[in-house]
Every structure is written in C-alpha cells, then in structure tokens.
Design a protein around this motif. Structure first.
Motif, short mmCIF file in Angstrom:
data_model
loop_
_atom_site.label_atom_id
_atom_site.label_comp_id
_atom_site.label_asym_id
_atom_site.label_seq_id
_atom_site.Cartn_x
_atom_site.Cartn_y
_atom_site.Cartn_z
N PHE A 56 -0.32 4.28 45.21
CA PHE A 56 -0.68 5.57 45.80
C PHE A 56 -0.04 6.72 45.02
CE2 PHE A 56 -1.25 2.40 49.03
CZ PHE A 56 -2.46 2.76 49.61
N SER A 57 -0.88 7.68 44.66
CA SER A 57 -0.42 8.83 43.88
C SER A 57 0.24 9.88 44.77
CB SER A 57 -1.60 9.47 43.14
OG SER A 57 -2.16 8.56 42.22
N ALA A 58 -0.10 9.90 46.05
CA ALA A 58 0.47 10.90 46.95
C ALA A 58 0.43 10.38 48.38
CB ALA A 58 -0.30 12.21 46.86
N VAL A 59 1.43 10.78 49.17
CA VAL A 59 1.48 10.50 50.61
C VAL A 59 1.72 11.83 51.31
CG1 VAL A 59 2.66 9.32 52.49
CG2 VAL A 59 2.34 8.16 50.29
N ILE A 60 0.72 12.28 52.05
CA ILE A 60 0.80 13.55 52.77
C ILE A 60 0.99 13.24 54.24
CG2 ILE A 60 -0.40 15.70 53.32
CD1 ILE A 60 -2.08 15.13 50.72
N THR A 61 2.16 13.58 54.78
CA THR A 61 2.48 13.19 56.15
C THR A 61 3.67 14.00 56.65
OG1 THR A 61 2.88 11.27 57.58
CG2 THR A 61 4.06 11.33 55.49
N ASN A 62 4.12 13.71 57.85
CA ASN A 62 5.29 14.38 58.40
C ASN A 62 6.56 13.90 57.69
OD1 ASN A 62 3.95 15.81 60.69
ND2 ASN A 62 3.51 13.73 61.37
N PRO A 63 7.44 14.82 57.29
CA PRO A 63 8.67 14.41 56.60
C PRO A 63 9.65 13.75 57.56
CG PRO A 63 8.68 16.77 56.97
CD PRO A 63 7.32 16.28 57.40
N ALA A 64 10.40 12.78 57.04
CA ALA A 64 11.43 12.09 57.82
C ALA A 64 12.59 11.77 56.89
CB ALA A 64 10.88 10.82 58.45
N PHE A 65 13.78 11.61 57.45
CA PHE A 65 14.95 11.32 56.63
C PHE A 65 16.03 10.61 57.45
CE2 PHE A 65 15.79 15.38 58.62
CZ PHE A 65 17.14 15.35 58.92
N TRP A 66 16.87 9.85 56.75
CA TRP A 66 18.04 9.21 57.36
C TRP A 66 19.24 10.13 57.18
CZ3 TRP A 66 17.01 4.89 60.00
CH2 TRP A 66 15.91 4.10 59.62
N ASP A 67 20.02 10.36 58.25
CA ASP A 67 21.21 11.18 58.10
C ASP A 67 22.41 10.29 57.74
OD1 ASP A 67 22.22 10.01 60.45
OD2 ASP A 67 21.78 11.75 61.71
N SER A 68 23.58 10.90 57.64
CA SER A 68 24.78 10.18 57.22
C SER A 68 25.22 9.12 58.22
CB SER A 68 25.94 11.16 56.98
OG SER A 68 26.22 11.89 58.16
N GLN A 69 24.71 9.21 59.45
CA GLN A 69 25.03 8.23 60.49
C GLN A 69 23.95 7.14 60.58
OE1 GLN A 69 28.06 8.51 61.99
NE2 GLN A 69 28.26 10.25 60.58
N ASP A 70 23.04 7.13 59.60
CA ASP A 70 21.94 6.17 59.57
C ASP A 70 20.99 6.34 60.75
OD1 ASP A 70 20.59 4.20 58.12
OD2 ASP A 70 21.43 2.58 59.32
N ARG A 71 20.84 7.59 61.18
CA ARG A 71 19.87 7.89 62.22
C ARG A 71 18.64 8.49 61.57
NH1 ARG A 71 19.31 13.05 66.24
NH2 ARG A 71 17.10 12.70 66.48
N LEU A 72 17.49 8.07 62.02
CA LEU A 72 16.23 8.57 61.47
C LEU A 72 15.79 9.82 62.21
CD1 LEU A 72 13.80 8.23 59.59
CD2 LEU A 72 12.77 6.74 61.31
#
Length: 256
Positions: free
Chosen positions: A113-129
C-alpha cells in the motif's frame, strides 16, 4: 492497464469491524458501551481504550487482538496481484492508523500500500493507545454536500487530495527524468467498500471502465437501492456486488 485501487478497511479489506473486534477482545462490558454511548465514534474508541487502561489493561493485549483479525487469503491474493501489475493501492478508512498498520504487518502486506488515509493513533510512554479524529472536532468541517460522510472524514475529498498528490509526483518524476512508475489521471480506478461513507469517493470514478465493488448485505448496498434514482445513477463506474474476497479476486484476475 494499471490504475488506482482504493480499499475501505472494515468489512472491506478485512472481514470484520476492527474497532468492535478489538474492544470486544478487551472487555465485553466496553463492547456494550460501543452500542449504547451517544459519543462520536472515534472519540468513543479513545474513551473505551482509556477505560481499559484505567482498569489495568496493557498495550500488549491490544496488539495481540490485532493478530486475530480475519483477513481472507483471497483478498491478500487480489492485493498482491494488483500491486504486481503496477496498480497503486491505498486504504481510505474510518478506522485508525495503529489498527491498520498492525493488521497489515501481521499479514505481511503493508508494503503493498502506497498510502493509508485514516484517523491518527499513537502509543504514549505508558504504552497506552490514543486515537484521534482525522479532522479534529475544533477544525473547520469538511463541508461535503452529500450529508452522509462522517464528521471526521470525507473519503471523497481525501481521494481528491490523493490524486492531486499523485499527479504532482508524476510531474516531478517527468521533470527529473525518473523511471519510477507514473500515475496518470486517466488511469482506471477501482474502489472496494461496504458503508454509506464509501459512496462519496465512488463519485470520483467517471468511467464505465472503473469498478465499484459494493459488499452485499451492508449499508452501502441499501443506500444504492434507495428509491431516489439519482443516487445510483450518479455512479458512472461498473458496480459489482460481492460477498467473499474470491468474488473480487476473480474480477482482478480478469482486469489486472
């Protein structure tokens, strides 16, 4: 002739709703919350994950759940064949980047896949999504005139932006003499979807050579069958109803 292949994610590329699947894996109680809370959907996903972590949950449980999401082998074959034949593959989804990335990684197809357009998400320093809206609540609304797109994403407008980027990339490649695969606006387009918010991007397909894969028994099929004739008549692409990934693979083998 190659072209642009766009995939919705939930109940389209994969055979489930990733949001509901993961939350169900974390807690049946949180799964019930998804069906009863009036909160905006993306915000609700983030809230359920917060509840999970507040109750002592771990990020590894979330990552493990992603490895259990079902993806039909025939869908993988269809994607691999399109990619091998020079098609540009993209995902346009109201899921989130962490879920999509984790599932694609698990099945070994992220590189297709050349691109994924979706809602951004990330893991914080406490490993919480954390999951955020693609269009934040305090940002100007996307203003799609159809009135059926989600508040946080208009897939049609995202396809417009993507095609503009591909045209710019094409122009840059020509200017520097690059031999990289070029994208031409006249190339064919196919779109795989199941929900009403997959209607707007289909209006970007203006040729009977384009293909609109509509999953049977889902809300998109019902929307297209509404009594207002302009809804279905506005689609210029060839509409193919599908039930299993094998249906898509068969068509892809014929056109790729």
């Amino acid at each position: 002739m190659a072209g642009l292949a766009c995939f919705d994610f939930d109940w389209s590329l994969i055979d489930t709703d990733s949001d509901r699947f993961v939350i169900q894996s974390l807690s049946p109680e949180l799964r019930r919350k998804l069906d009863t809370s009036p909160m905006q959907w993306t915000d609700l996903q983030n809230e359920c994950l917060k509840d999970f972590y507040d109750q002592g949950g771990s990020g590894q449980v979330v990552r493990d759940a992603l490895t259990k999401v079902p993806l039909d082998p025939d869908m993988i074959k269809a994607c691999q064949l399109l990619h091998a034949k020079g098609w540009t593959l993209v995902i346009v989804s109201d899921a989130n980047s962490i879920y999509i990335d984790g599932i694609l990684q698990h099945y070994g197809i992220k590189q297709l896949f050349s691109a994924v357009i979706t809602n951004p998400a990330f893991w914080d320093s406490q490993d919480r999504l954390h999951i955020q809206r693609l269009i934040p609540a305090d940002a100007p609304p996307h203003g799609c005139p159809l009135g059926i797109c989600s508040l946080n994403i208009c897939k049609g407008q995202e396809i417009d932006k993507l095609q503009k980027q591909l045209r710019q990339q094409n122009s840059a490649n020509k200017a520097d003499g690059s031999t990289a695969e070029n994208f031409a606006p006249s190339q064919r387009m196919l779109y795989v979807g199941d929900g009403r918010n997959d209607y707007c991007p289909a209006l970007r397909m203006q040729s009977s050579q384009d293909i609109y894969f509509v999953r049977k028994g889902r809300s998109l099929e019902a929307y297209l069958e509404k009594s207002a004739p302009n809804i279905r008549d506005a689609i210029k692409a060839r509409i193919i109803l599908w039930t299993r990934a094998a249906d898509i693979l068969k068509v892809v083998q014929e056109i790729a």
